[in-house]
Scaffold this active site. Structure first.
Site: not given
Length: 476
Positions: A167, A204, A412
């Site tokens: 990621d 994230h 996600s």
């Protein structure tokens, strides 16, 4: 015509990948992004077949130039993929790429004879496809606890389940969050801009790691910053990055991947085929997000879960809304999505543990759900004005301060919830095979949700708190 949010994402990704001209496909729609003027083929004989076929086709097409066809990446790589330039990337509008379309047409007959795909667009693989994540993060309300909350259990280094997150990287202050004490990996390369404002999509990977650790305390989570550039990377590089990630950490028990792309096909991505074939021979289970386009179009690599060769090694994850009873408005769906988990307004770690950090919203919320849903979804709530939205060009974008926990939505984040549940099952049942644990967990599951009229398996963490759906937002 591509919708507003997709065009905003396109511009954002194009700025981050400023040396790579991009196009929308197909035909200026909102299905995927790809590199302009370039196609992909496998190294060796197949690349030569592609070059010869395209040159012949272009010779017969008065508006295309056979002289432009040449290798764009002569260096061999582990993914076995070659970039072939078939047109001038500087020609035409962003949404038009006649050269790539012509190259794909030129190989149709050859692919039929070969019985396999020989050529592909060079797609953009991203965490930012059509507002993927499903929204931008919002500061958690004061005193809001994590959701899902930390499960009971201890970390045992001898039995901990290895989870690799590919990621964006970890935020520099991530160790200030207690649940991430056993997390390691790469840091985010650039967290803020020159004014000290958080960049879009940073945090994230940290948020994902926090969700895994909350659901499954007996995990060793490693985060690789393979997707730092606005969460985007070309397909031609993505397979290589996946190989690099497992080379650096070893093949994990579980690989949590919250990125992908559609490509208009049902047979996967050419650029990750070599990685997927090696994955199949390992013990690793790939848990991958279904994407946030509110579409039934397969999203890769998650959709490998629907191909017979990978049904045991890949699990695709869609998102449920806050009440856990229905699908989130943004979640992709269809038979290729094998399980759903909470993915709307989860609460977890972001940044600002030592001092608050500002963030300026990039996208504006909508007056009504852009996918036609009737509850107060992430399209509408919490309301804010973003700097990229044309209709709000004269309005001042909203700024917030992050300090610790945030709320965020998207497939996600449903994905690491499922990865954590499989890891927790492995610990609880002393199961060392993640693929067996996945089968056992799904076989024992009794929860279901409704997604687009279908009843689908729903995995709900014991420490997750259902949040009643927000009523539709009234707009003056």
């Amino acid at each position: 015509m591509a919708p507003q949010r997709f065009r905003e994402q396109f511009d954002q990704i194009q700025r981050a990948m400023r040396d790579v001209p991009l196009a929308m496909g197909p035909d200026d729609s909102a299905e995927f992004l790809y590199e302009k003027g370039v196609v992909l083929a496998r190294d060796g004989e197949e690349a030569e077949i592609v070059e010869d076929a395209v040159r012949t086709f272009f010779t017969q097409a008065p508006d295309l130039t056979p002289d432009t066809v040449r290798r764009a990446s002569p260096r061999r790589n582990r993914s076995g993929i070659t970039r072939i330039q078939v047109g001038d990337p500087g020609e035409g509008a962003p949404g038009a790429d006649r050269a790539v379309a012509g190259a794909l047409r030129a190989l149709r007959q050859a692919e039929g004879r070969a019985g396999r795909r020989l050529v592909s667009r060079n797609h953009v693989v991203s965490i930012a496809v059509n507002a993927c994540p499903g929204d931008e993060p919002a500061p958690a309300p004061p005193h809001e606890p994590p959701n899902p909350a930390a499960a009971e259990g201890l970390h045992d280094p001898d039995t901990a389940v290895g989870v690799l997150v590919v990621d964006t990287g970890l935020m520099g202050d991530y160790r200030s969050y207690p649940l991430l004490a056993h997390t390691d990996g790469d840091l985010q390369l650039q967290e803020t801009d020159e004014q000290g404002v958080l960049q879009q999509y940073v945090g994230h990977g940290t948020f994902i790691a926090g969700l895994v650790a909350a659901v499954a305390p007996n995990t060793d989570v490693t985060v690789r910053n393979s997707l730092n550039d606005a969460g985007a990377i070309l397909e031609s590089e993505f397979g290589e990055r996946l190989f690099d990630a497992v080379d650096a950490s070893g093949w994990p028990d579980i690989l949590s991947l919250s990125a992908g792309t559609s490509n208009g096909r049902t047979d996967g991505l050419l650029g990750v085929q070599a990685f997927m074939e090696e994955l199949r021979e390992q013990h690793t289970l790939l848990v991958a997000c279904a994407g946030n386009n509110a579409s039934a179009t397969p999203f890769w690599p998650a959709a490998y879960a629907d191909l017979p060769e990978w049904q045991d090694s890949v699990l695709s994850v869609g998102a449920l809304r806050g009440d856990g009873e229905f699908g989130a408005c943004f979640s992709n769906h269809g038979a290729w999505v094998k399980v759903y988990a909470p993915g709307e307004r989860l609460t977890g770690p972001l940044t600002g543990w030592a001092a608050p950090v500002p963030y300026v919203y990039q996208h504006s919320t909508y007056d009504t759900c852009r996918y036609g849903f009737g509850y107060g979804c992430t399209c509408q709530f919490p309301r804010h004005t973003g700097v990229l939205s044309d209709e709000n060009a004269l309005a001042k974008p909203d700024q917030v301060m992050f300090q610790g926990l945030a709320q965020w939505s998207g497939t996600s984040f449903a994905t690491p919830v499922v990865a954590g549940l499989i890891a927790a099952h492995m610990t609880a049942h002393k199961e060392t095979d993640p693929r067996a644990a996945r089968r056992q967990l799904l076989a024992a599951n009794t929860e279901f949700a409704e997604v687009r009229g279908a009843h689908v398996p729903a995995l709900l963490p014991p420490t997750w708190r259902a949040v009643p759906a927000e009523p539709p937002v009234a707009v003056a």
